[in-house]
Scaffold this active site. Structure first.
Site, PDB file in Angstrom:
ATOM      1  N   GLU A  24       8.236  -6.026  -4.792  1.00 55.80           N
ATOM      2  CA  GLU A  24       7.298  -5.616  -5.850  1.00 55.80           C
ATOM      3  C   GLU A  24       7.449  -6.539  -7.076  1.00 55.80           C
ATOM      4  O   GLU A  24       6.454  -6.991  -7.644  1.00 55.80           O
ATOM      5  CB  GLU A  24       7.619  -4.160  -6.207  1.00 55.80           C
ATOM      6  CG  GLU A  24       6.815  -3.546  -7.323  1.00 55.80           C
ATOM      7  CD  GLU A  24       7.352  -2.143  -7.644  1.00 55.80           C
ATOM      8  OE1 GLU A  24       7.563  -1.335  -6.721  1.00 55.80           O
ATOM      9  OE2 GLU A  24       7.561  -1.857  -8.838  1.00 55.80           O
TER      10      GLU A  24
ATOM     11  N   HIS B 224      12.057  -3.099  -1.132  1.00 59.61           N
ATOM     12  CA  HIS B 224      10.663  -2.824  -1.523  1.00 59.61           C
ATOM     13  C   HIS B 224      10.463  -3.177  -2.998  1.00 59.61           C
ATOM     14  O   HIS B 224       9.504  -3.857  -3.373  1.00 59.61           O
ATOM     15  CB  HIS B 224      10.335  -1.343  -1.263  1.00 59.61           C
ATOM     16  CG  HIS B 224       9.104  -0.850  -1.966  1.00 59.61           C
ATOM     17  ND1 HIS B 224       9.086  -0.568  -3.327  1.00 59.61           N
ATOM     18  CD2 HIS B 224       7.849  -0.624  -1.529  1.00 59.61           C
ATOM     19  CE1 HIS B 224       7.860  -0.184  -3.660  1.00 59.61           C
ATOM     20  NE2 HIS B 224       7.098  -0.203  -2.604  1.00 59.61           N
TER      21      HIS B 224
ATOM     22  N   SER C 118       8.570   5.819  -3.171  1.00 55.85           N
ATOM     23  CA  SER C 118       7.775   4.900  -3.990  1.00 55.85           C
ATOM     24  C   SER C 118       6.342   5.387  -4.098  1.00 55.85           C
ATOM     25  O   SER C 118       5.790   5.953  -3.164  1.00 55.85           O
ATOM     26  CB  SER C 118       7.763   3.498  -3.382  1.00 55.85           C
ATOM     27  OG  SER C 118       6.874   2.675  -4.117  1.00 55.85           O
TER      28      SER C 118
END
Ligand code: ATR
Length: 497
Positions: free
Chosen positions: A192, A188, A130
């Site tokens: 987000e 994740h 990421s």
């Protein structure tokens, strides 16, 4: 003979190209290959010129150019492309060689590939990456998991190219077996989605609710970025709100059509939440908010038919008249900051609940402190408060829910009045705040000793003889009531999906 390369990278699209340059800048010799071979030539003649790279025109050339045990990282589109690549490469490799998938693959696929390749003696790793283009070039957050025997050979490279946190620790740590690395990356991305939507709701409350212009909202986000909410997403929001369109001179954000796209990782996270039976309403609401944004034409048409409050903060008209007349905008902005922070804590708590359940379900033994640690820099959700999450899990690795850690408990208690007041205002004004509202419902639901599931069980038993447990009997004993006097006494078997 030319020196063999330390690592090979397949796929020279945006992420691949930048990752290659990052590796090279850390002193590694990198062999590069792309299915459309012209891209290899273009890269070596362009950004890769004069660098310690080996351009390869076939997979055979790539394999021959690598120091054994070979390390090959894929940066290709997730899905069938990865399987095709594995099928083409596997026969060219030797036992002990390592394949790393750096794309956004489904964790189920990664688990399957790990097991298949282990039978052939190949070590497979799924590593979520990421940080976007900038992160790939200067230091992303990397989330590797899979065949642990690969880690000693990968660690020096992956930790060298990863972002470094303020304490110097690399934002890359071995996470666990199977598809655990890709699972962590998926969560994740789900978090987000929640963070982004939450910021968007705050923006809409300020713009539509308080009638503020982009230039007036910009300093608010810039100010929030100096305290607990300090994060990459708040920072870029401030940057975006200050950006003016060169052609019209208007704030660029005001000219952008309000329909959001999605590539699917938020949807996957929500689906996995449903599959594993974990409440992650903020992530799911963030996905649904994008779905609702996509039906722009329907929304425009509905505006004339579906009535709601008109007017802005302090000047509401119609049924809402006077509701907020005694409030001032500055104190609302302060309350909103607290509400957003409280909602963010709940959102991360939900993400970590999903990680915790998956870790138990799949036997991954995930370390939540490590996960928060490698999200501190490099990735899109990087934020000051991830350091606090690390501390919370280091103090108590068995924490039942992040909200229960002493620091977060206190913040949530302190935000109470502001959080509830902001939501009342949003509802009074008719501004949609699905993620903010879901955060408070999650908080209130999690701390609720007696939920109305007693009535729900009664309903299930009434129409389907699904049975219920009683508060005055031990758990595990099931009862059925003949509610109407006309039903039989046969109860359905008890099972949960
Ligand atoms: P980005 O990093 O821009 O998001 P992506 O769409 O995830 O990129 O991945 C694109 C990469 O996957 C490209 O390198 C593409 O190769 P081509 O340039 O030849 O299109 C690669 N890719 C897609 N399908 C592939 C396949 N079946 N085999 C090998 N590489 C493939």
């Amino acid at each position: 003979m030319e020196k063999l390369a330390d690592i090979g990278v397949v796929g020279l699209a945006v992420m691949g190209e930048n990752l290659v340059l990052n590796m090279e800048s850390k002193g590694f010799r990198v062999a590069c290959y792309n299915r459309t071979v012209d891209k290899v030539d273009a890269f070596l003649a362009g950004r890769g010129q004069g660098k310690n790279l080996v351009g390869c025109r076939s997979l055979e050339e790539l394999v021959a150019s690598l120091e054994p045990p070979r390390r090959i990282m894929f940066m290709v589109r997730a899905g069938a492309a990865v399987d095709q690549l594995i099928d083409s490469l596997a026969p060219l490799l030797e036992p002990g060689d390592i394949l790393v998938d750096g794309g956004n693959s489904s964790y189920h696929d990664t688990t399957r590939r790990c097991a298949d390749l282990e039978k052939k003696g190949l070590l497979y790793v799924g590593a979520g990456v990421s940080g976007g283009e900038e992160g790939a070039l200067h230091g992303p957050s990397i989330m590797p998991g899979g065949n642990a025997a690969a880690w000693p050979a990968l660690q020096p490279i992956l930790q060298a190219i990863a972002a470094k946190a303020a304490d110097g620790a690399p934002c890359c740590e071995w996470l666990g077996p199977d598809g655990s690395g890709h699972f962590v990356k998926m969560v994740h991305n789900g978090i987000e989605y929640g963070d982004m939507q939450l910021i968007c709701e705050a923006y809409q409350l300020l713009s539509q609710g308080l009638g503020m212009a982009a230039e007036e909202i910009q300093p608010i986000f810039a100010d929030w970025n100096t305290r607990e909410l300090d994060s990459y997403l708040i920072q870029i929001t401030a940057d975006i709100l200050g950006h003016m369109d060169a052609e019209t001179g208007k704030p660029t954000v005001d000219l952008i059509l309000d329909t959001a796209g999605q590539k699917g990782t938020g949807k996957w996270t929500s689906q996995v939440g449903l599959d594993l039976g974990v409440a992650i309403p903020q992530i799911a609401e963030a996905v649904f908010a994008r779905c609702l944004s996509a039906v722009k034409d329907e929304r425009v048409a509905a505006k004339s038919y579906l009535l709601g409050p008109e007017g802005t903060f302090g000047k509401e008209g119609g049924a809402n008249k006077g509701v907020n007349a005694d409030k001032d905008a500055a104190s609302f902005v302060k309350q909103l900051e607290k509400a957003v922070y409280a909602a963010k804590i709940c959102s991360y708590a939900q993400g970590f609940q999903l990680l915790r359940t998956a870790s138990m379900e799949y036997g991954w033994n995930l370390h939540f402190g490590d996960i928060a640690r490698i999200w501190r820099e490099g990735c899109i959700i990087r934020a000051r408060f991830l350091g606090t999450i690390t501390e919370a899990y280091e103090t108590d690795p068995e924490l039942a829910n992040l909200m229960l850690a002493p620091y977060f408990r206190e913040v949530l208690a302190g935000a109470q009045a502001a959080w509830r007041s902001v939501l009342s205002t949003a509802i009074g004004l008719g501004v949609p705040v699905p993620v903010l509202a879901a955060s408070l419902s999650y908080y209130d639901g999690y701390r609720c000793e007696r939920l109305p599931a007693n009535l729900l069980q009664a309903q299930r038993d009434y129409f389907g003889a699904h049975t219920y447990e009683r508060i005055d009997r031990p758990r595990g004993e099931f009862f059925h009531t003949n509610w109407t006097g006309t039903g039989g006494s046969t109860a359905s078997s008890t099972y949960s999906v």
